[in-house]
Write an enzyme that holds these catalytic residues in place. Sequence first.
Site, PDB file in Angstrom:
ATOM      1  N   ILE A 152       0.880  -1.181  -0.022  1.00 19.77           N
ATOM      2  CA  ILE A 152      -0.022  -0.051  -0.067  1.00 19.77           C
ATOM      3  C   ILE A 152       0.775   1.209   0.105  1.00 19.77           C
ATOM      4  O   ILE A 152       2.074   1.312   0.322  1.00 19.77           O
ATOM      5  CB  ILE A 152      -0.924   0.053   1.293  1.00 19.77           C
ATOM      6  CG1 ILE A 152      -1.999   1.117   1.186  1.00 19.77           C
ATOM      7  CG2 ILE A 152      -0.088   0.261   2.563  1.00 19.77           C
ATOM      8  CD1 ILE A 152      -3.090   1.173   2.300  1.00 19.77           C
ATOM      9  N   CYS A 153       0.261   2.099  -0.579  1.00 19.74           N
ATOM     10  CA  CYS A 153       0.786   3.602  -0.273  1.00 19.74           C
ATOM     11  C   CYS A 153       2.397   3.834  -1.326  1.00 19.74           C
ATOM     12  O   CYS A 153       2.160   3.570  -2.372  1.00 19.74           O
ATOM     13  CB  CYS A 153       1.183   4.152   1.118  1.00 19.74           C
ATOM     14  SG  CYS A 153       1.445   5.629   1.310  1.00 19.74           S
ATOM     15  N   ALA A 154       3.261   3.977  -0.468  1.00 23.56           N
ATOM     16  CA  ALA A 154       4.691   4.221  -1.266  1.00 23.56           C
ATOM     17  C   ALA A 154       5.180   2.751  -1.543  1.00 23.56           C
ATOM     18  O   ALA A 154       6.001   2.803  -2.675  1.00 23.56           O
ATOM     19  CB  ALA A 154       5.610   4.702  -0.363  1.00 23.56           C
ATOM     20  N   PHE A 175       0.423   5.254  -3.892  1.00 26.56           N
ATOM     21  CA  PHE A 175      -0.054   6.572  -3.415  1.00 26.56           C
ATOM     22  C   PHE A 175       0.094   7.457  -4.670  1.00 26.56           C
ATOM     23  O   PHE A 175       0.873   7.357  -5.774  1.00 26.56           O
ATOM     24  CB  PHE A 175       1.294   7.155  -2.478  1.00 26.56           C
ATOM     25  CG  PHE A 175       0.871   8.267  -1.893  1.00 26.56           C
ATOM     26  CD1 PHE A 175      -0.216   8.493  -0.948  1.00 26.56           C
ATOM     27  CD2 PHE A 175       1.626   9.714  -2.401  1.00 26.56           C
ATOM     28  CE1 PHE A 175      -0.485   9.831  -0.288  1.00 26.56           C
ATOM     29  CE2 PHE A 175       1.463  10.739  -1.567  1.00 26.56           C
ATOM     30  CZ  PHE A 175       0.326  10.878  -0.394  1.00 26.56           C
ATOM     31  N   SER A 214      -2.736  -0.877  -2.851  1.00 28.82           N
ATOM     32  CA  SER A 214      -3.697   0.358  -2.358  1.00 28.82           C
ATOM     33  C   SER A 214      -2.924   1.793  -2.232  1.00 28.82           C
ATOM     34  O   SER A 214      -1.852   1.697  -2.490  1.00 28.82           O
ATOM     35  CB  SER A 214      -4.513  -0.071  -1.217  1.00 28.82           C
ATOM     36  OG  SER A 214      -5.707   0.649  -0.896  1.00 28.82           O
TER      37      SER A 214
END
Length: 394
Positions: free
Chosen positions: A311-313, A333, A359
């Site tokens: 998720i994210c980075a 992200f 995500s």
Amino acid sequence: MVSAARKVLVPVADGTEPMEAVIMIDVLRRGGADVTVASVEKELLVDGCREVKLVADAFVSDCAGKDYDLIALPGGMPGVDHLRDCTILEGLTKKHVDDGRVYSAICAAPAVVLGSWGLLNGLKATCYPLFMEKLASTANVVESRVQKDGQAVTSRGPGTAMEFSLVLVEQLFGREKADEVAGAMVMRSNHGDDFKITELNSVEWKFDSVPQILVPIANGTEEMEAVMIIDILRGASANVVVASVEDKLEILASRKVKLVADMLLEEAAKLSYDLIVLPGGVGGAQAFASSEKLVNLLKKQKESNKPYGAICASPALVLEPCGLLEGKKATAFPALCDKLSDQSEVQNRVVVDGYLVTSRGPGTSMEFALAIVEKFFGREKALDLAKLMVFMHP
């Protein structure tokens, strides 16, 4: 509005709900608050619900006699009992309320703590659904996801903690700052509604008796993402191993929350997993990408046709450069999506492509964790858990 330095006290205890505590701390620090995490126990290390370990910044006794702009109480059982029974915290909070300052509580804490201290008398307030009857004896109960009346702000559970925390940012710094923080976290606007995942190339995620899940953490890991993944998956009865890629168990996360892993990655790597899932945070993702042992585990997971995710980075800074997104649809992200070789599905909040799940950020973490629950246990279990957390309307 220019953000001034505002001081916030977040007390924690053994049995505190870690999602609620960490989300409050993280979001308030993003808003610019000077947050002190204070233990009401005899140790700074507290054992939160579902064996999530946090290290406080100070003891609550160190905070007595100091002034705060906000006191924010997390829920969780039996954590709220420990908060209620702490006479130092009770005295500090009552003086704080007498001084006309903002005070807040979430989940069981409005009923068990503020209600017991007589600090919600005559006010509209809400709490976790199972405690509404208890709250009704001391406040005018409402079923709002977040309720403000006077200087009191109350909320319902882990699934409302982000909305609650953003209202607290608004109280301290104004609406513009709250909106800025919400945007950076990729918050959803349809609070309480059903959630959906985008799935391509659907396959069954298999496990033996209980899913074995590895969640690595490192210095710079995004603490909200890590704790939501760990807490929700353990709440679904998965066996989650939290492994530090550093040389010690305690890590300092991106917003200075101190988390304690179950074991070092060196030890965790000896086991096999039904899923390896990476939280984000730029510093944490960089540490993951630099860990040859972790990268090899991920590559082995992919080669074995077993689930992995990020998720994210982490999709952009770990999976992509290590060749783990080749031929796959993914998201990340928003500011890092240009690093993905295939950006055709990046606008989706959660993307499942076969054995891969990705995500976008802190504001999509609950949907991300619930998508994993859905893949292992089915849609009905995921919806039940979402309602139990009050992420969806009960």
